[in-house]
Design a protein around this motif. Structure first.
Motif, short mmCIF file in Angstrom:
data_model
loop_
_atom_site.label_atom_id
_atom_site.label_comp_id
_atom_site.label_asym_id
_atom_site.label_seq_id
_atom_site.Cartn_x
_atom_site.Cartn_y
_atom_site.Cartn_z
N THR A 28 -9.83 -15.39 7.36
CA THR A 28 -9.92 -14.36 8.39
C THR A 28 -8.91 -13.28 8.04
OG1 THR A 28 -10.54 -16.02 10.02
CG2 THR A 28 -9.81 -13.88 10.86
N PHE A 29 -9.41 -12.23 7.46
CA PHE A 29 -8.55 -11.19 6.86
C PHE A 29 -7.54 -10.65 7.87
CE2 PHE A 29 -7.59 -8.28 3.58
CZ PHE A 29 -7.47 -7.00 4.10
N ASN A 30 -7.97 -10.43 9.10
CA ASN A 30 -7.08 -9.83 10.09
C ASN A 30 -5.89 -10.71 10.44
OD1 ASN A 30 -8.85 -7.72 10.14
ND2 ASN A 30 -9.44 -7.94 12.29
N ASN A 31 -5.94 -11.98 10.09
CA ASN A 31 -4.84 -12.88 10.39
C ASN A 31 -3.74 -12.84 9.34
OD1 ASN A 31 -6.21 -13.70 12.64
ND2 ASN A 31 -6.82 -15.68 11.84
N LYS A 64 8.63 4.26 -3.60
CA LYS A 64 8.50 5.06 -2.38
C LYS A 64 8.26 6.52 -2.74
CE LYS A 64 10.65 3.34 0.96
NZ LYS A 64 11.70 2.82 1.84
N GLY A 65 7.32 7.11 -2.02
CA GLY A 65 6.96 8.50 -2.30
C GLY A 65 5.88 8.64 -3.35
N ARG A 66 5.56 7.55 -4.05
CA ARG A 66 4.53 7.58 -5.09
C ARG A 66 3.38 6.62 -4.80
NH1 ARG A 66 5.67 5.90 -10.00
NH2 ARG A 66 7.33 4.45 -9.40
N PHE A 67 3.69 5.47 -4.22
CA PHE A 67 2.68 4.46 -3.94
C PHE A 67 2.45 4.36 -2.43
CE2 PHE A 67 3.26 1.40 -7.82
CZ PHE A 67 3.23 2.49 -8.68
N THR A 68 1.22 4.14 -2.07
CA THR A 68 0.90 3.85 -0.68
C THR A 68 -0.07 2.67 -0.62
OG1 THR A 68 -0.92 5.45 -0.67
CG2 THR A 68 1.22 6.23 0.12
N VAL A 69 -0.03 1.98 0.49
CA VAL A 69 -0.92 0.84 0.70
C VAL A 69 -1.72 1.09 1.97
CG1 VAL A 69 0.86 -0.45 1.95
CG2 VAL A 69 -1.07 -1.67 0.89
N SER A 70 -2.95 0.65 1.93
CA SER A 70 -3.80 0.73 3.12
C SER A 70 -4.75 -0.45 3.10
CB SER A 70 -4.58 2.04 3.15
OG SER A 70 -5.43 2.15 2.02
N ARG A 71 -5.29 -0.75 4.24
CA ARG A 71 -6.25 -1.84 4.32
C ARG A 71 -7.40 -1.42 5.19
NH1 ARG A 71 -3.18 -6.96 6.52
NH2 ARG A 71 -5.28 -7.71 6.97
N ASP A 72 -8.56 -1.89 4.80
CA ASP A 72 -9.77 -1.68 5.59
C ASP A 72 -10.18 -3.05 6.09
OD1 ASP A 72 -12.37 -1.31 6.54
OD2 ASP A 72 -12.85 0.20 5.06
N ASN A 73 -9.85 -3.31 7.33
CA ASN A 73 -10.09 -4.64 7.88
C ASN A 73 -11.58 -4.95 8.01
OD1 ASN A 73 -7.33 -5.22 8.08
ND2 ASN A 73 -7.20 -4.24 10.09
N ALA A 74 -12.39 -3.92 8.12
CA ALA A 74 -13.84 -4.14 8.22
C ALA A 74 -14.42 -4.57 6.87
CB ALA A 74 -14.52 -2.86 8.70
N LYS A 75 -13.73 -4.19 5.80
CA LYS A 75 -14.22 -4.52 4.46
C LYS A 75 -13.41 -5.63 3.81
CE LYS A 75 -16.13 0.06 3.47
NZ LYS A 75 -16.13 1.22 2.53
N ASN A 76 -12.44 -6.17 4.56
CA ASN A 76 -11.58 -7.24 4.00
C ASN A 76 -10.94 -6.81 2.69
OD1 ASN A 76 -12.49 -8.73 6.16
ND2 ASN A 76 -13.28 -10.42 4.96
#
Length: 123
Positions: A28-31, A64-76
């Protein structure tokens, strides 16, 4: 069966950009808190970023300032956007999942790992 499948890394020139993705199945990705670690050649593994379900993130000072992280919980899926890459960013990059939910830079705290993907930055 839990799987964390990372996209292919690659060879980029200094100053270039690359986006890695990690798609998760079997849990369960959201967990899970999702993180990216890296292991530079001949060096210890290090935490790069963390992404919590609600959107909070942590980024290591070295990127920092060069890398970013994001997640798409709908797409796991969790993404690592890497800009202004430097030769010292050369490493095998791993995504990891942690059920505990807190902050940790200890690989042993993470429950599941991807297979790793090579990123090489040429000078």
């Amino acid at each position: 069966q839990v799987q964390l499948v990372e996209s292919e890394g690659g060879l980029v020139q200094t100053g270039g950009s690359l986006r890695l993705s990690c798609t998760v199945s079997g849990l369960t990705f959201n967990n899970y808190v999702m993180a990216w670690f890296r292991r530079p050649p001949g060096k210890d593994q290090e935490l790069v970023v963390i992404a919590w379900t609600a959107g909070q993130t942590h980024v290591a000072d070295s990127v920092k300032g060069r890398f970013t992280v994001s997640r798409d919980n709908a797409k796991n899926t969790v993404y690592l956007q890497m800009n202004n890459l430097k030769p010292e960013d050369t490493a095998v990059y791993y995504c990891a999942a942690d059920l505990r939910g807190g902050w940790s830079n200890a690989g042993s705290d993470y429950d599941y790992w991807g297979q790793g993907t090579q990123v090489t930055v040429s000078s």
